[in-house]
Every structure is written in structure tokens, then in C-alpha cells.
Design a protein around this motif. Structure first.
Motif, mmCIF file in Angstrom:
data_model
loop_
_atom_site.group_PDB
_atom_site.id
_atom_site.type_symbol
_atom_site.label_atom_id
_atom_site.label_comp_id
_atom_site.label_asym_id
_atom_site.label_seq_id
_atom_site.Cartn_x
_atom_site.Cartn_y
_atom_site.Cartn_z
ATOM 1 N N GLY A 10 0.836 -1.196 0.000
ATOM 2 C CA GLY A 10 0.000 0.000 0.000
ATOM 3 C C GLY A 10 0.866 1.238 0.000
ATOM 4 O O GLY A 10 1.447 1.590 1.023
ATOM 5 N N ASP A 35 2.197 -2.436 -4.402
ATOM 6 C CA ASP A 35 0.911 -1.754 -4.497
ATOM 7 C C ASP A 35 0.156 -2.354 -5.674
ATOM 8 O O ASP A 35 0.766 -2.885 -6.614
ATOM 9 C CB ASP A 35 1.108 -0.242 -4.706
ATOM 10 C CG ASP A 35 -0.162 0.555 -4.490
ATOM 11 O OD1 ASP A 35 -0.317 1.110 -3.388
ATOM 12 O OD2 ASP A 35 -0.992 0.622 -5.416
ATOM 13 N N LEU A 36 -1.174 -2.271 -5.624
ATOM 14 C CA LEU A 36 -1.965 -2.735 -6.761
ATOM 15 C C LEU A 36 -1.638 -1.947 -8.022
ATOM 16 O O LEU A 36 -1.759 -2.456 -9.135
ATOM 17 C CB LEU A 36 -3.456 -2.630 -6.440
ATOM 18 C CG LEU A 36 -3.983 -3.595 -5.371
ATOM 19 C CD1 LEU A 36 -5.462 -3.339 -5.129
ATOM 20 C CD2 LEU A 36 -3.758 -5.041 -5.792
ATOM 21 N N ASN A 70 0.880 -3.107 6.502
ATOM 22 C CA ASN A 70 -0.344 -3.113 5.709
ATOM 23 C C ASN A 70 -0.917 -1.701 5.708
ATOM 24 O O ASN A 70 -1.585 -1.281 6.654
ATOM 25 C CB ASN A 70 -1.343 -4.103 6.302
ATOM 26 C CG ASN A 70 -2.668 -4.119 5.553
ATOM 27 O OD1 ASN A 70 -2.834 -3.450 4.535
ATOM 28 N ND2 ASN A 70 -3.615 -4.875 6.064
ATOM 29 N N THR A 72 -2.916 -0.448 3.219
ATOM 30 C CA THR A 72 -3.973 -0.416 2.214
ATOM 31 C C THR A 72 -5.175 0.356 2.749
ATOM 32 O O THR A 72 -5.188 0.811 3.898
ATOM 33 C CB THR A 72 -4.386 -1.852 1.851
ATOM 34 O OG1 THR A 72 -4.905 -2.500 3.032
ATOM 35 C CG2 THR A 72 -3.203 -2.646 1.321
ATOM 36 N N GLY A 75 -11.031 -1.117 3.811
ATOM 37 C CA GLY A 75 -11.773 -2.284 3.376
ATOM 38 C C GLY A 75 -10.903 -3.469 3.025
ATOM 39 O O GLY A 75 -11.389 -4.608 2.964
ATOM 40 N N SER A 76 -9.603 -3.233 2.831
ATOM 41 C CA SER A 76 -8.667 -4.308 2.487
ATOM 42 C C SER A 76 -7.805 -4.756 3.657
ATOM 43 O O SER A 76 -6.992 -5.674 3.508
ATOM 44 C CB SER A 76 -7.745 -3.850 1.338
ATOM 45 O OG SER A 76 -8.480 -3.559 0.173
ATOM 46 N N HIS A 77 -7.943 -4.121 4.807
ATOM 47 C CA HIS A 77 -7.040 -4.410 5.924
ATOM 48 C C HIS A 77 -7.062 -5.872 6.339
ATOM 49 O O HIS A 77 -6.028 -6.527 6.438
ATOM 50 C CB HIS A 77 -7.381 -3.520 7.125
ATOM 51 C CG HIS A 77 -6.905 -2.115 6.981
ATOM 52 N ND1 HIS A 77 -7.151 -1.128 7.911
ATOM 53 C CD2 HIS A 77 -6.182 -1.509 5.988
ATOM 54 C CE1 HIS A 77 -6.607 0.002 7.503
ATOM 55 N NE2 HIS A 77 -6.029 -0.207 6.333
ATOM 56 N N LEU A 79 -8.287 -8.637 4.862
ATOM 57 C CA LEU A 79 -7.894 -9.568 3.810
ATOM 58 C C LEU A 79 -6.382 -9.564 3.623
ATOM 59 O O LEU A 79 -5.756 -10.627 3.478
ATOM 60 C CB LEU A 79 -8.589 -9.200 2.492
ATOM 61 C CG LEU A 79 -8.345 -10.124 1.292
ATOM 62 C CD1 LEU A 79 -8.926 -11.505 1.570
ATOM 63 C CD2 LEU A 79 -8.964 -9.535 0.026
ATOM 64 N N THR A 80 -5.785 -8.389 3.651
ATOM 65 C CA THR A 80 -4.336 -8.285 3.488
ATOM 66 C C THR A 80 -3.605 -8.841 4.704
ATOM 67 O O THR A 80 -2.582 -9.530 4.572
ATOM 68 C CB THR A 80 -3.932 -6.820 3.240
ATOM 69 O OG1 THR A 80 -4.690 -6.300 2.131
ATOM 70 C CG2 THR A 80 -2.454 -6.700 2.930
ATOM 71 N N SER A 93 -0.513 -3.050 10.851
ATOM 72 C CA SER A 93 -1.546 -2.512 9.973
ATOM 73 C C SER A 93 -1.936 -1.094 10.351
ATOM 74 O O SER A 93 -1.909 -0.719 11.525
ATOM 75 C CB SER A 93 -2.788 -3.416 10.029
ATOM 76 O OG SER A 93 -3.852 -2.861 9.287
ATOM 77 N N ASP A 103 -14.206 -10.231 10.699
ATOM 78 C CA ASP A 103 -12.884 -10.205 10.069
ATOM 79 C C ASP A 103 -11.790 -9.883 11.080
ATOM 80 O O ASP A 103 -10.680 -10.419 11.015
ATOM 81 C CB ASP A 103 -12.862 -9.192 8.926
ATOM 82 C CG ASP A 103 -13.520 -9.722 7.663
ATOM 83 O OD1 ASP A 103 -13.746 -10.942 7.586
ATOM 84 O OD2 ASP A 103 -13.801 -8.911 6.758
#
Length: 368
Positions: A10, A35-36, A70, A72, A75-77, A79-80, A93, A103
Motif C-alpha cells: 500500500g 501496491d496494486l 499493511n 492499504t 476495506g482491504s485491511h 484480507l491483506t 496494519s 474479520d
């Protein structure tokens, strides 16, 4: 102490702050970013002279990397975090720990099963301001704490952020964005929360971006923008908290005040590490400025990760941990649940802050 090699997933705005601080760390060495958006990762690597730029899965395959940041979007925390833990690496994170409680619990359970550490922002409570306030309370300067107030009263991030959409999606809003700073600080000085009651709403649903190239673009508001309520702590104190993105004019309310049987503590913005802590005793017209326990900078994000690495190396518990982050997450959900259900929400989780005060930072160059 041996430096721990780390990677960052991220590479948005907050990554620059972390990287600037972590480059001074004597115990963390950032060796890779991902990063994406490949171009964003490359840009950040060039900015901070980081040699390795990977896809996310490529970074997680690197055996020399023990810790992954982390950074990101919220909403991605979770999952990552899960992907990082499954790869056998510790994770630190950005807040919040997760969007949903389910989650968040999954992250805690997986870390325990893998015998890995999860750290989570905010770590600002490790700064001189909150630790000085804790010292004042522990030494009886205000007697027994009986109440507290905390206020985040501001306009929304559409006035200063180029891409503010995620602030108004699930996992955003003033509570999930800034609430963790206030809640973590209150928990540090007052202990765990017992129950919560709240009222929430979307008071200004029509919004537009006012900053950057998207200026004028409408925003879709999908989460409460004004949340107010009370928290009963296990120690008997009752706190009032308001977080809002709906305040269009300036507010003169204090950031945090703690009221005791023998005085009042005024605390600075918990989004930062330092700041003035003042005490006002009964009958005194003026407040007294307390000497900070130690000197630190305004923004030392990453301190919690440094403290976590030291704790890993010495086999001790770290302070900005997943249990605190989960207690904060449950509290944030409780404000909305209480408003929806029309009753108090009793907290199921708890958290006991470390009894010892924290007297310094791992980010400063002269850390030992």
C-alpha cells in the motif's frame, strides 16, 4: 539489536509518512514495497531509495522479509492481514484492524494459530502526551477519574484529500477514520470500556470533492458522518464522545478532557504524539502545564512497529497490539448498533493496558 527486514503493501499518502520515519529506525529496515498500482509503488520506491518493487504476492514470497506493513485502504485491511499471516510474516496494519468484527476476530485467531504478531495503528498513545497524562492519573494528580469528554468536530476529508471516496464507504466516516485515536487514548488512561450508547446519522448527505483534480465530483455517502454517545468504563468513569464530518464552522471544544475527584486534565489532539497536557485543580483559575515525561516529535508513526519488533526480539508483549485494536473496533461498531437497536451495547471484548509507562520512541535516530 538486529534490524528486522520489512516490506510495505500500500503506497498511498500515508506510506510516505511511515517511510520517512522508518528510515531513521535502528531496528527496522524497509527493503521492498508493493501496491496494486505498479507505478505508485515505483514512485514511492524511487522517492525513498528502496531497491525492490514487487507485486503483492511477490513481496510475500520473499524469505528475508519478516514484517509487512499493511497500509492499504480500510476495506482491504483484514484480507491483506490474513495473506501476510498465511505467508508466515508478522504484520503491522494501519487502523482500523478490520471493517467487520468477524474479520477482526479472524485476524486475531490466525495470528495466535501461527504464533505471529499483529500490530495496529494508532500508536500515537505511545507519544509523550498520552504517556504524560497516564503518569498524572497513576500518581493521583486528579484523584479518581470520574468522567471524560472527547470531540472530533470537523469538515469532511473532501476538503483536503484528492481521493476521499473511501472515507464515505463502509469502514470510513469520522468514527472509523479518527475514532481509533480518541478511543485508544481513552482506553490507555481509563482502561477497558464496559458498555456504550450512541446516536448516529448522515447529517449532510449531499457532498462534493473540493480538492485536487476531482474537484466538483459528487460523493456517495454510505456511512454515518456524525456519531455521538457515551461510554461506561470498567473503572466507573463515564465518557462522552462525538466524532463528526458535519461541522462546517470552527469548534472551540477541547480534544480530550479527563475529570477527576481532585482536578481536570486537558489533553491535546490524539492524532499526534506530543502536545501540551494541562492540569487544573479545584479553586485554581489557570491551568498548569505538565512537564512531558520525554521529548518526541509531532508525527512519529511507526513507533508502535518499532516497539513491537523490540518486543518480538525480547519475547515480550507489544503495546499497539491486535487486542487493543479489536476492543477499539468493537467500540466503534457499538455506537452504530446502539443507535440502530435503541439500547446500551455491552462490550464482549476487553483490554488491559500495559501497567508500565512508555518513556521513549524507537523511531528517533538516537534510539538504542
Amino acid at each position: 539489536m538486529e534490524r528486522m527486514k520489512a516490506g510495505i503493501i500500500g503506497c498511498g499518502t500515508i506510506s510516505s509518512v511511515y517511510l520517512e520515519n522508518l528510515q531513521k529506525s535502528p531496528i527496522i529496515e524497509v527493503v521492498a514495497v508493493a501496491d496494486l498500482l505498479d507505478e505508485r509503488a515505483k514512485e514511492r520506491a524511487d522517492e525513498f531509495n528502496i531497491e525492490n518493487v514487487y507485486k503483492v504476492d511477490g513481496l510475500l514470497r520473499q524469505p528475508e522479509i519478516e514484517l509487512v506493513f499493511n497500509l492499504t485502504v480500510p476495506g482491504s485491511h483484514a484480507l491483506t492481514d490474513v495473506a501476510i499471516l498465511e505467508a508466515g510474516k508478522h504484520v503491522y496494519s494501519e487502523k482500523p484492524l478490520a471493517v467487520s468484527l468477524e474479520d477482526g476476530k479472524r485476524v486475531l485467531d490466525l495470528a495466535k494459530a501461527k504464533n505471529l504478531r499483529v500490530g495496529c495503528a494508532p500508536d500515537t498513545f505511545l507519544g509523550s502526551a498520552i504517556q504524560t497524562a497516564r503518569h498524572a492519573i497513576q500518581t493521583g494528580m486528579i484523584g479518581q477519574p470520574v468522567a471524560a469528554t472527547a470531540f472530533l468536530m470537523s469538515r469532511g476529508p473532501e476538503w483536503w484529500h484528492e481521493n476521499p471516496e473511501f472515507f464515505y464507504a463502509a469502514g470510513g466516516g469520522p468514527m472509523f477514520d479518527m475514532g481509533p485515536y480518541y478511543l485508544a487514548s481513552l482506553i490507555q488512561v481509563l482502561g477497558p470500556i464496559r458498555r456504550i450508547s450512541g446516536s448516529v446519522g448522515i447529517q449532510i448527505p449531499e457532498r462534493h470533492i473540493h480538492f485536487g483534480p476531482k474537484s466538483g465530483t459528487p460523493l456517495r455517502v454510505q456511512t454515518p458522518t456524525h456519531l455521538a454517545g457515551t461510554m461506561d468504563f470498567h473503572n466507573g468513569a463515564i465518557a462522552t464522545l462525538i466524532t463528526s464530518f458535519d461541522i462546517q464552522g470552527a469548534s472551540d471544544l477541547p480534544r480530550i478532557e479527563i475529570y477527576g475527584t481532585e482536578g481536570t486534565l486537558n489533553l491535546p489532539d490524539p492524532n499526534f504524539f506530543n502536545g501540551d497536557v494541562k492540569i487544573r485543580r479545584p479553586g485554581e483559575e489557570n491551568a498548569e502545564l505538565l512537564k512531558p515525561l520525554f521529548e518526541c516529535g509531532k508525527n512519529e508513526r511507526g513507533t508502535g512497529a518499532g516497539e513491537m519488533v523490540r518486543a518480538i526480539r525480547s519475547e515480550k508483549n507489544h503495546r499497539a497490539n491486535a487486542e487493543l485494536a479489536y476492543h477499539v473496533l468493537e467500540a466503534m461498531h457499538a455506537f452504530q448498533r446502539s443507535s440502530l437497536e435503541g439500547n446500551h451495547i455491552t462490550m464482549e471484548s476487553t483490554f488491559k493496558p500495559d501497567e508500565d509507562l512508555y518513556y521513549g520512541t524507537d523511531i528517533m535516530e538516537n534510539s538504542s
